[in-house]
Design a protein around this motif. Structure first.
Motif, PDB file in Angstrom:
ATOM      1  N   MET A   1       0.842  -1.208   0.000  1.00 38.12           N
ATOM      2  CA  MET A   1       0.000   0.000   0.000  1.00 38.12           C
ATOM      3  C   MET A   1       0.870   1.248   0.000  1.00 38.12           C
ATOM      4  O   MET A   1       1.948   1.248   0.567  1.00 38.12           O
ATOM      5  N   LYS A   2       0.373   2.292  -0.635  1.00 40.64           N
ATOM      6  CA  LYS A   2       1.104   3.559  -0.720  1.00 40.64           C
ATOM      7  C   LYS A   2       0.335   4.593   0.087  1.00 40.64           C
ATOM      8  O   LYS A   2      -0.889   4.688  -0.032  1.00 40.64           O
ATOM      9  N   LEU A   3       1.054   5.351   0.902  1.00 35.88           N
ATOM     10  CA  LEU A   3       0.394   6.357   1.740  1.00 35.88           C
ATOM     11  C   LEU A   3      -0.400   7.327   0.876  1.00 35.88           C
ATOM     12  O   LEU A   3       0.135   7.931  -0.054  1.00 35.88           O
ATOM     13  N   TRP A 103      -5.177  -5.279   3.564  1.00 35.84           N
ATOM     14  CA  TRP A 103      -3.815  -4.881   3.919  1.00 35.84           C
ATOM     15  C   TRP A 103      -3.659  -4.734   5.440  1.00 35.84           C
ATOM     16  O   TRP A 103      -2.752  -5.303   6.051  1.00 35.84           O
ATOM     17  N   PHE A 104      -4.571  -3.956   6.048  1.00 35.24           N
ATOM     18  CA  PHE A 104      -4.437  -3.705   7.496  1.00 35.24           C
ATOM     19  C   PHE A 104      -4.741  -4.978   8.300  1.00 35.24           C
ATOM     20  O   PHE A 104      -4.094  -5.232   9.322  1.00 35.24           O
ATOM     21  N   LYS A 107      -1.723  -6.944   8.435  1.00 38.84           N
ATOM     22  CA  LYS A 107      -0.732  -6.389   9.363  1.00 38.84           C
ATOM     23  C   LYS A 107      -1.143  -6.619  10.816  1.00 38.84           C
ATOM     24  O   LYS A 107      -0.466  -6.135  11.744  1.00 38.84           O
ATOM     25  N   LYS A 109      -3.832  -5.404  12.333  1.00 41.34           N
ATOM     26  CA  LYS A 109      -4.418  -4.203  12.925  1.00 41.34           C
ATOM     27  C   LYS A 109      -5.911  -4.411  13.169  1.00 41.34           C
ATOM     28  O   LYS A 109      -6.616  -4.938  12.301  1.00 41.34           O
ATOM     29  N   PRO A 129      -6.729   2.969  17.701  1.00 41.60           N
ATOM     30  CA  PRO A 129      -5.575   3.840  17.972  1.00 41.60           C
ATOM     31  C   PRO A 129      -4.403   3.089  18.613  1.00 41.60           C
ATOM     32  O   PRO A 129      -3.244   3.440  18.375  1.00 41.60           O
ATOM     33  N   ASP A 131      -3.291   0.293  17.897  1.00 43.45           N
ATOM     34  CA  ASP A 131      -2.507  -0.400  16.865  1.00 43.45           C
ATOM     35  C   ASP A 131      -1.872   0.580  15.889  1.00 43.45           C
ATOM     36  O   ASP A 131      -1.180   0.166  14.952  1.00 43.45           O
ATOM     37  N   MET A 132      -2.143   1.890  16.075  1.00 41.80           N
ATOM     38  CA  MET A 132      -1.744   2.897  15.088  1.00 41.80           C
ATOM     39  C   MET A 132      -0.935   4.024  15.750  1.00 41.80           C
ATOM     40  O   MET A 132      -1.134   5.195  15.463  1.00 41.80           O
ATOM     41  N   THR A 137      -7.408   6.127  13.443  1.00 41.04           N
ATOM     42  CA  THR A 137      -7.106   6.357  12.026  1.00 41.04           C
ATOM     43  C   THR A 137      -8.262   5.897  11.153  1.00 41.04           C
ATOM     44  O   THR A 137      -8.701   4.753  11.247  1.00 41.04           O
ATOM     45  N   ILE A 139      -9.683   5.313   7.318  1.00 42.17           N
ATOM     46  CA  ILE A 139      -9.245   5.069   5.949  1.00 42.17           C
ATOM     47  C   ILE A 139     -10.481   5.266   5.068  1.00 42.17           C
ATOM     48  O   ILE A 139     -11.538   4.684   5.341  1.00 42.17           O
TER      49      ILE A 139
END
Lengths: 148, 148
Positions: A1-3, A103-104, A107, A109, A129, A131-132, A137, A139
């Motif tokens: 993934m790209k920010l 994706w998350f 990971k 999350k 929060p 996990d971040m 956060t 998305i």
């Protein structure tokens, strides 16, 4: 993934009306949007636009003002700890919400609830929060017309 | 005064090294900057770039990671309350720092200390969160070369 783009920062407030006065009279914002209820999430919402690096207002990261809709709102606890309100979450854009969710999850999350429609009318989810790195956060899928 | 660009959001962290891993491996950021000490303010700093609405990385609002430089750091208290770190301040750009200082003074807002040089090498000051709807707010003069 790209920010992705930092779409908005969520700012909790006990009163959107008071916050709008503050952003207009103290911070010098042009108030271009009307508040609306996001009943499913228990909040009233209003966006405040900021300029981007070229000075174009509405192209920069937005401020999302959020006020509780009643005592059952998930914001009630936050405002008990922070009666004046304050920074509540950050929201990054992704191209594809289902890919981002996988994706998350991959990971490890914690995702808070199902994917649902957010304040910009596109699918969103929230990440825990803890996990971040301490940040609640959000998305969100980029609105299809944005930036074109 | 006219609301300026949201230059960055300040995110406190117990470890910039760990945060950079998080932004790279979880959030998908390209890490383009090196950490540096801002000794005068008692913090170690590292910027993380985000894309703007056109997808240009480095043109969007930045994440400013801040880690305490020693136990005397003004961040120490924040991290005692939030051991994982989290959102610490917001920073808006202005064209002229002295005009902005007079503006906020005229609004009766408490300014925290003198105007000084910030992490981007331009003059900055901070405003008391209790006067700013719960948000510790940094005001910085736009770098002269930015956006041109």
């Amino acid at each position: 993934m790209k920010l992705g783009r930092l779409n908005h920062i969520g700012v909790a407030t006990p009163s959107i009306e008071e916050s709008l006065r503050y952003y207009r009279d103290v911070m010098g914002a042009t108030i271009a949007h009307e508040p609306f209820d996001l009943a499913e999430q228990g909040v009233k919402v209003c966006f405040v636009d900021t300029p981007d690096a070229q000075g174009e207002v509405g192209k920069g990261t937005q401020i999302e003002l959020i006020e509780p809709l009643g005592p059952e709102s998930p914001l009630t606890g936050f405002l008990q700890k922070n009666p004046q309100g304050g920074q509540h979450h950050v929201c990054y854009e992704v191209e594809d919400i289902e890919q981002a969710r996988s994706w998350f999850e991959g990971k490890g999350k914690r995702i808070l609830g199902p994917t649902r429609i957010g304040a910009h009318g596109t699918p969103i989810f929230f990440l825990h929060p803890k996990d971040m790195m301490g940040q609640l956060t959000e998305i969100m899928e980029t609105p299809k017309a944005a930036g074109h």
